[in-house]
Enzyme design. Structure first.
Site, PDB file in Angstrom:
ATOM      1  N   LEU A   4     -30.362 -51.369  77.682  1.00 47.05           N
ATOM      2  CA  LEU A   4     -29.505 -52.485  77.721  1.00 47.05           C
ATOM      3  C   LEU A   4     -28.357 -52.124  77.099  1.00 47.05           C
ATOM      4  CD1 LEU A   4     -32.221 -55.129  77.117  1.00 47.05           C
ATOM      5  CD2 LEU A   4     -31.012 -55.171  79.228  1.00 47.05           C
ATOM      6  N   GLU A   5     -27.151 -51.960  77.805  1.00 49.07           N
ATOM      7  CA  GLU A   5     -25.799 -51.644  77.028  1.00 49.07           C
ATOM      8  C   GLU A   5     -25.205 -52.973  76.638  1.00 49.07           C
ATOM      9  OE1 GLU A   5     -23.248 -48.384  78.993  1.00 49.07           O
ATOM     10  OE2 GLU A   5     -24.254 -49.271  80.768  1.00 49.07           O
ATOM     11  N   LEU A   6     -25.039 -52.972  75.260  1.00 49.23           N
ATOM     12  CA  LEU A   6     -24.357 -53.944  74.552  1.00 49.23           C
ATOM     13  C   LEU A   6     -23.006 -53.740  74.403  1.00 49.23           C
ATOM     14  CD1 LEU A   6     -27.106 -55.006  71.544  1.00 49.23           C
ATOM     15  CD2 LEU A   6     -27.201 -55.188  74.271  1.00 49.23           C
TER      16      LEU A   6
END
Lengths: 316, 316
Positions: free
Chosen positions: A148-150
């Site tokens: 998951l890229e924040l």
């Protein structure tokens, strides 16, 4: 949101990403409650017929018992700890959505957008408190692939990012915060850079679409499942690490970069260029006209690859 | 060279690639005979102390009994069915080596170079019959990763390529012939294209070396172990396949390609550029100053990934 408390997650939008996220929350946290809001008229029949297929290695009945459909946006978010939005990739939609969510959600709720392209800084313009909004870009399908890229906007508070990171880490995911917004984020930038070279080499007739895929699955795919490119080349450089690699192989690397640029220029490797027809034709020839295939087999193999690499899902 | 006959493989050069190839031949064909020729004075002690470590899941004694060290090049090749060369990456060395091999080897012997950068068309200039020479570029380490890129020169005969392809396919490898020579071949062109983008994003401060590696191992690494980029995006395009993908996501792809080019230009992402120091520093900080680490763990995990994807080694 300490460990052991019951979390309520509101999902806005129930396309393939929404369904996959529902499966993620329901299966990774056995106490979570998931609420779906979507305006499609057949929502209940649709969810009941599709979602169970995503609930692999789980007690389907127990999961479905923790799933609720909300009749209104207010009902969806008013008791949510986390709101995750995967509606249409449409700026006005998102800009008008967040102030409504802000009106009805509790003050501690995390506001997360699954967008792959519309940065939080553009989505948040009508929010009272833009510090609460964060882009959490999943790699499809997120109930299987852990990334998951924040991606924070300049307004996103550090607390929003760290709380989101903790939340997903506890679900056995790999949440990686970027320092700032950038077009395509990191995963797509990397993947599309390789794709461009792939399109260029196929369009030059050096290799076919299918053979290029075989090259990747039998070399860098497995390698990069175990160690990323920097760690791999650091190991490849011997006692001098990446520095040694660049000293020894740098000449070849530089030559390849120049050849690639030349290839893009001479073969016009831009989106919509003439090359595109031949690459698409070869993909259809190799894999069938429709891309809709057996994702069950793909997903099963991907799960096994992730287990092979080190039980990443359990280990974090 | 039909199935069931005993093959004799002469390996010229015994660095890490040579050892790995010895392990490949000894473990994948239980009847093969492997002859190593190398001018290092401590060859026997060196081989006895290093090679057994490569012979995983195999009867080490039985393998070592089929291994022979040749005192001269003539002794190495005069009864060989396959000669594989992984000597110094040095054009004059290779140019003078092949005519000697040609003088002593039988007429059916395959002549294969493991070079990663010197094309067969340059190596073969002093050969009597250049049609016999083929580049077979392994992806390190070849006793584990199944890819072998077969790169013919314009003089290489189609028969040489097809016989080499059959030979390695029978060993459970994935031999992929390219249509012609190209700098970096295909695997390094692809990997270095992604590496350039990775260096650019790190040098722009968007993500760290270690986080970028985590992004790759938790997304495209596992994905590309199961299906290559074209097959993956073909599936991502739904009923319209890759064509649909380019229609729907093409705008984002094009924007990423433009941003990448801009990033290379503005941050001077060429070999030896200023960015290199920071990337190497971060790699050392993340993974230690030396790149020499626990390859045993890496190799064990990589084997498990390949098994997870579908017993590729047994299936072909």
């Amino acid at each position: 949101m300490g460990i052991g408390t019951t979390h309520t997650i509101a999902l806005i939008g129930s396309g393939t990403i929404g369904l996959s996220l529902a499966a993620l929350h329901l299966t990774k946290d056995p106490h979570s409650k998931v609420i779906i809001y979507d305006t499609r008229p057949d929502l209940e029949a649709y969810i009941n017929s599709t979602l169970p297929g995503y609930l692999v290695n789980a007690d389907v009945q127990q999961c479905m018992a923790r799933l609720h459909l909300a009749p209104t946006l207010k009902d969806a978010v008013e008791r949510a700890d986390v709101v995750q939005e995967q509606g249409p990739e449409n700026l006005p939609f998102k800009q008008s959505l967040w102030p409504q969510i802000e009106t009805h959600a509790p003050s501690h709720t995390l506001f997360l957008s699954s967008t792959s392209g519309i940065p939080a800084s553009q989505q948040c313009t009508s929010m009272r408190d833009p510090s609460r909004l964060l882009v959490v870009h999943p790699y499809n399908p997120p109930h299987i692939l852990p990334l998951l890229e924040l991606v924070p906007s300049p307004q996103t508070s550090p607390e929003t990012t760290t709380r989101t990171q903790s939340f997903f880490a506890r679900l056995g995911r790999v949440p990686i915060p970027l320092t700032r917004e950038c077009p395509g984020f990191v995963s797509n930038r990397l993947a599309f850079a390789l794709l461009r070279e792939a399109c260029s080499l196929v369009s030059q007739g050096i290799v076919s679409v299918q053979d290029l895929d075989s090259i990747v699955t039998s070399s860098m795919g497995p390698r990069w499942s175990v160690a990323g490119p920097f760690k791999s080349y650091h190991a490849g450089g011997g006692t001098e690490g990446l520095r040694g690699f660049m000293e020894k192989i740098g000449g070849t690397v530089g030559m390849c970069w120049e050849e690639s640029e030349k290839g893009y220029r001479e073969n016009n490797i831009v989106v919509g260029g003439e090359w595109q027809e031949e690459v698409c034709r070869q993909a259809e020839e190799a894999y069938g006209k429709s891309g809709v295939g057996d994702t069950a087999e793909r997903d099963r193999k991907t799960r096994r690859v992730l287990e092979a690499v080190g039980e990443r899902e359990r280990g974090r």
